[in-house]
Scaffold this motif. Structure first.
Motif, PDB file in Angstrom:
ATOM      1  N   LYS A  65       0.830  -1.204   0.000  1.00  0.00           N
ATOM      2  CA  LYS A  65       0.000   0.000   0.000  1.00  0.00           C
ATOM      3  C   LYS A  65       0.866   1.257   0.000  1.00  0.00           C
ATOM      4  CE  LYS A  65      -3.962  -0.205   1.941  1.00  0.00           C
ATOM      5  NZ  LYS A  65      -5.105  -0.287   2.916  1.00  0.00           N
ATOM      6  N   GLU A  66       1.948   1.250   0.780  1.00  0.00           N
ATOM      7  CA  GLU A  66       2.853   2.405   0.808  1.00  0.00           C
ATOM      8  C   GLU A  66       3.526   2.614  -0.541  1.00  0.00           C
ATOM      9  OE1 GLU A  66       5.250   3.554   4.529  1.00  0.00           O
ATOM     10  OE2 GLU A  66       4.975   1.390   4.734  1.00  0.00           O
ATOM     11  N   ALA A  67       3.942   1.519  -1.175  1.00  0.00           N
ATOM     12  CA  ALA A  67       4.566   1.615  -2.498  1.00  0.00           C
ATOM     13  C   ALA A  67       3.593   2.212  -3.499  1.00  0.00           C
ATOM     14  CB  ALA A  67       5.034   0.240  -2.960  1.00  0.00           C
ATOM     15  N   TYR A  68       2.343   1.798  -3.404  1.00  0.00           N
ATOM     16  CA  TYR A  68       1.311   2.305  -4.312  1.00  0.00           C
ATOM     17  C   TYR A  68       1.034   3.787  -4.049  1.00  0.00           C
ATOM     18  CZ  TYR A  68      -2.986   2.434  -7.025  1.00  0.00           C
ATOM     19  OH  TYR A  68      -3.935   2.749  -7.953  1.00  0.00           O
ATOM     20  N   GLN A  69       1.006   4.178  -2.784  1.00  0.00           N
ATOM     21  CA  GLN A  69       0.786   5.588  -2.441  1.00  0.00           C
ATOM     22  C   GLN A  69       1.927   6.456  -2.964  1.00  0.00           C
ATOM     23  OE1 GLN A  69       0.358   5.189   1.805  1.00  0.00           O
ATOM     24  NE2 GLN A  69      -1.887   5.017   1.717  1.00  0.00           N
ATOM     25  N   CYS A  70       3.140   5.929  -2.875  1.00  0.00           N
ATOM     26  CA  CYS A  70       4.292   6.673  -3.406  1.00  0.00           C
ATOM     27  C   CYS A  70       4.191   6.808  -4.922  1.00  0.00           C
ATOM     28  CB  CYS A  70       5.594   5.963  -3.020  1.00  0.00           C
ATOM     29  SG  CYS A  70       7.072   6.774  -3.646  1.00  0.00           S
ATOM     30  N   LEU A  71       3.832   5.710  -5.596  1.00  0.00           N
ATOM     31  CA  LEU A  71       3.657   5.771  -7.049  1.00  0.00           C
ATOM     32  C   LEU A  71       2.613   6.813  -7.418  1.00  0.00           C
ATOM     33  CD1 LEU A  71       4.198   4.637  -9.895  1.00  0.00           C
ATOM     34  CD2 LEU A  71       2.433   2.905  -9.439  1.00  0.00           C
ATOM     35  N   THR A  72       1.523   6.839  -6.674  1.00  0.00           N
ATOM     36  CA  THR A  72       0.460   7.823  -6.925  1.00  0.00           C
ATOM     37  C   THR A  72       0.998   9.244  -6.820  1.00  0.00           C
ATOM     38  OG1 THR A  72      -1.176   6.290  -5.992  1.00  0.00           O
ATOM     39  CG2 THR A  72      -1.833   8.593  -6.191  1.00  0.00           C
ATOM     40  N   PHE A  73       1.772   9.499  -5.787  1.00  0.00           N
ATOM     41  CA  PHE A  73       2.315  10.838  -5.575  1.00  0.00           C
ATOM     42  C   PHE A  73       3.296  11.221  -6.685  1.00  0.00           C
ATOM     43  CE2 PHE A  73       5.303  13.787  -3.352  1.00  0.00           C
ATOM     44  CZ  PHE A  73       4.405  14.823  -3.150  1.00  0.00           C
ATOM     45  N   LEU A  74       4.151  10.289  -7.090  1.00  0.00           N
ATOM     46  CA  LEU A  74       5.116  10.578  -8.154  1.00  0.00           C
ATOM     47  C   LEU A  74       4.417  10.793  -9.493  1.00  0.00           C
ATOM     48  CD1 LEU A  74       7.970   8.048  -7.238  1.00  0.00           C
ATOM     49  CD2 LEU A  74       7.948  10.523  -6.863  1.00  0.00           C
ATOM     50  N   VAL A  75       3.341  10.052  -9.745  1.00  0.00           N
ATOM     51  CA  VAL A  75       2.549  10.270 -10.960  1.00  0.00           C
ATOM     52  C   VAL A  75       1.968  11.683 -10.962  1.00  0.00           C
ATOM     53  CG1 VAL A  75       0.374   9.626 -12.105  1.00  0.00           C
ATOM     54  CG2 VAL A  75       2.007   7.858 -11.434  1.00  0.00           C
ATOM     55  N   ASP A  76       1.465  12.105  -9.811  1.00  0.00           N
ATOM     56  CA  ASP A  76       0.929  13.468  -9.703  1.00  0.00           C
ATOM     57  C   ASP A  76       2.014  14.513  -9.934  1.00  0.00           C
ATOM     58  OD1 ASP A  76      -1.692  12.692  -9.210  1.00  0.00           O
ATOM     59  OD2 ASP A  76      -1.432  12.645  -7.029  1.00  0.00           O
ATOM     60  N   ILE A  77       3.201  14.262  -9.416  1.00  0.00           N
ATOM     61  CA  ILE A  77       4.314  15.199  -9.615  1.00  0.00           C
ATOM     62  C   ILE A  77       4.623  15.337 -11.101  1.00  0.00           C
ATOM     63  CG2 ILE A  77       6.815  15.492  -9.334  1.00  0.00           C
ATOM     64  CD1 ILE A  77       6.524  14.469  -6.490  1.00  0.00           C
ATOM     65  N   VAL A  78       4.724  14.208 -11.788  1.00  0.00           N
ATOM     66  CA  VAL A  78       5.039  14.242 -13.218  1.00  0.00           C
ATOM     67  C   VAL A  78       3.942  14.966 -13.991  1.00  0.00           C
ATOM     68  CG1 VAL A  78       5.296  12.826 -15.298  1.00  0.00           C
ATOM     69  CG2 VAL A  78       6.513  12.201 -13.205  1.00  0.00           C
ATOM     70  N   ASN A  79       2.697  14.615 -13.737  1.00  0.00           N
ATOM     71  CA  ASN A  79       1.584  15.241 -14.465  1.00  0.00           C
ATOM     72  C   ASN A  79       1.548  16.757 -14.292  1.00  0.00           C
ATOM     73  OD1 ASN A  79       0.416  13.014 -15.735  1.00  0.00           O
ATOM     74  ND2 ASN A  79      -0.870  12.511 -13.985  1.00  0.00           N
TER      75      ASN A  79
END
Length: 471
Positions: free
Chosen positions: A77-91
């Motif tokens: 879940k933490e890995a997924y939350q981090c991926l979500t945040f990094l996706v938002d940063i890129v977008n």
């Protein structure tokens, strides 16, 4: 050594928490596009700094292909939350008129010579560019634009140590015992990877600017500029996907034999170096820059699952439910008894490509140890075994298993079938561009600078992802 790790011989040895413990990480590739769905051929955005030094956001083959890499977490879940945040940063960090194509098969591509290779600084950068030039000559630049999700996994070290303590009387070192754990998962994955491709496949369509060999496999036209298939789930994983030119089957019975086989592939000219071996699951060592030497010296550190298409219905490219099922599947592969069928690797590739191209064809069969078997029959058999594992170890994952069973028994629940419905109504490029634009909008809504400033972890991801910005 006695029969290696089965449900029977570890039952009662591990708690549910120990069996589920592990380390997780994701890598996500995505093409930068404009509002019409054309590939953006501008350089990698300067806001992300030096590609070789940014730990989270870099490029893959092309300047146009952003790659997000999460750290490793002991919680999925933490890995997924981090991926979500990094996706938002890129977008939110890429130019306002650019978006991330959330699809494994590419957008509208320019002429093959216009696709920009990734540029890097220094001697290492020159080596990386030379490697990409050779790949472009060998496989073509358009095929290089296929993107995916890589799922990195290892079992918690304390769990492995506990398993090993049950085998101490056997004549095997801890390093070799740990290697055998990952080699067994790998062998079983290569046998049964077709199920993951079916459950997560999301590439039934391609634009006319993609490779002719792919378009020729798709029988339907969206009425605008793209083609699609009503029978296939994942043309990224099909016979025309990004694969080695020759079928290469290294041995996975032990690390030394695997290394010797890869070396022979290189000596024979079939591979330029070890990392050019494109397998659906990859053994990962401590030092990837010295791949074979590190594998021999320190053994397998983790596994990289590479079969998963980008899920266009999830901003992260993979849903948490799918990620949780892949984890459960890998545990199942560790405990599943192995077939002794000799042609298991070639049969695994046959099943992979049949599923990728014809999963919904009612007349096709898979091969199971040389015998024909229907897709639904075998898939339900595997899910029943996973359900039994779930019950024995009280893992409480029955809801996830049921979701996958629905996709097997009702193909309309699969991502591929849902995509075909959308493509028939809106077209491939228009529908997927709309998703990319929507994802960018939701990322702007999700990024809250005040929250980031007050959260040490988020601040670290933000400042290292965007080294030229200070909050």
């Amino acid at each position: 050594m006695k029969k290696f790790l089965t449900t029977t011989n570890i039952r009662g040895l591990l708690t549910p928490e120990e069996l589920l413990s592990g380390n997780f990480g994701f890598e996500k590739e995505g093409l930068r596009i404009d509002q019409q769905g054309n590939l953006s051929i501008t350089p990698h955005p300067d806001v992300f700094g030096n590609k070789l030094k940014n730990p989270y956001i870099t490029t893959d083959f092309s300047e146009s292909q952003v790659e997000i890499v999460t750290p490793t977490f002991n919680s999925l879940k933490e890995a997924y939350q981090c991926l979500t945040f990094l996706v938002d940063i890129v977008n939110t960090a890429i130019p306002n008129d650019q978006y991330i194509w959330n699809q494994s098969l590419p957008c509208i591509l320019p002429d093959k010579y216009m696709i920009p290779l990734a540029e890097y600084e220094g001697k290492k950068g020159e080596e990386s560019r030379d490697y990409r030039i050779n790949l472009a000559k060998k496989y073509g630049t358009k095929k290089q634009m296929i993107s995916g999700i890589h799922y990195n996994f290892s079992i918690d070290e304390k769990t492995i140590q506990k398993l090993y303590s049950n085998y101490e009387k056997e004549d095997i070192s801890y390093k070799n015992f740990k290697n055998e754990i990952y080699l067994k998962i790998t062998r079983n994955y290569l046998r049964l990877k077709w199920l993951i491709i079916y459950l997560t496949g999301a590439t039934p369509s391609a634009h006319k600017t993609f490779t002719k060999e792919c378009i020729d496999l798709m029988k339907n036209f969206d009425g605008i500029d793209s083609f699609y298939s009503k029978e296939g789930v994942s043309f990224r994983n099909s016979s025309i996907g990004y694969k080695n030119l020759l079928a290469l089957y290294p041995r996975y019975d032990n690390i030394r034999n695997f290394i010797n086989d890869v070396k022979s592939f290189i000596e024979e000219g079939n591979l330029s170096e070890a990392k050019e071996l494109y397998t659906q699951i990859r053994l990962k060592p401590k030092d990837p820059t010295q791949y074979l030497e590190s594998l021999l010296e320190t053994g397998i550190l983790y596994l990289e699952v590479r079969s998963i298409d980008i899920n266009p219905f999830d901003k992260c490219g993979i849903s948490l439910v799918d990620a949780e099922f892949v984890h459960l599947f890998l545990i199942y592969l560790l405990l599943k008894e192995e077939s002794e069928y000799e042609k298991w690797q070639s049969e695994g590739v046959y099943n992979e490509e049949i599923i990728a191209e014809q999963a919904f064809n009612p007349d096709i069969f898979l091969l199971k140890d040389g015998e024909n078997i229907k897709i639904k029959e075998w898939a339900n058999e595997i899910l029943n075994e996973i359900e039994e594992l779930d019950n024995i170890f009280e893992l409480k994952k029955e809801n996830i298993i049921e979701i996958m069973r629905e996709r097997v028994n009702n193909p309309k629940k699969t991502y591929s079938k849902q995509l075909v419905d959308i493509i028939e109504n809106k077209g491939f490029i228009a529908s997927q561009t709309s998703i990319a634009i929507h994802n960018k909008e939701t990322s702007f809504e999700s990024i809250d600078l005040e929250t980031i400033r007050n959260n040490e972890k988020l601040l670290d991801y933000y400042t290292h992802s965007l080294p030229k910005i200070r909050l």
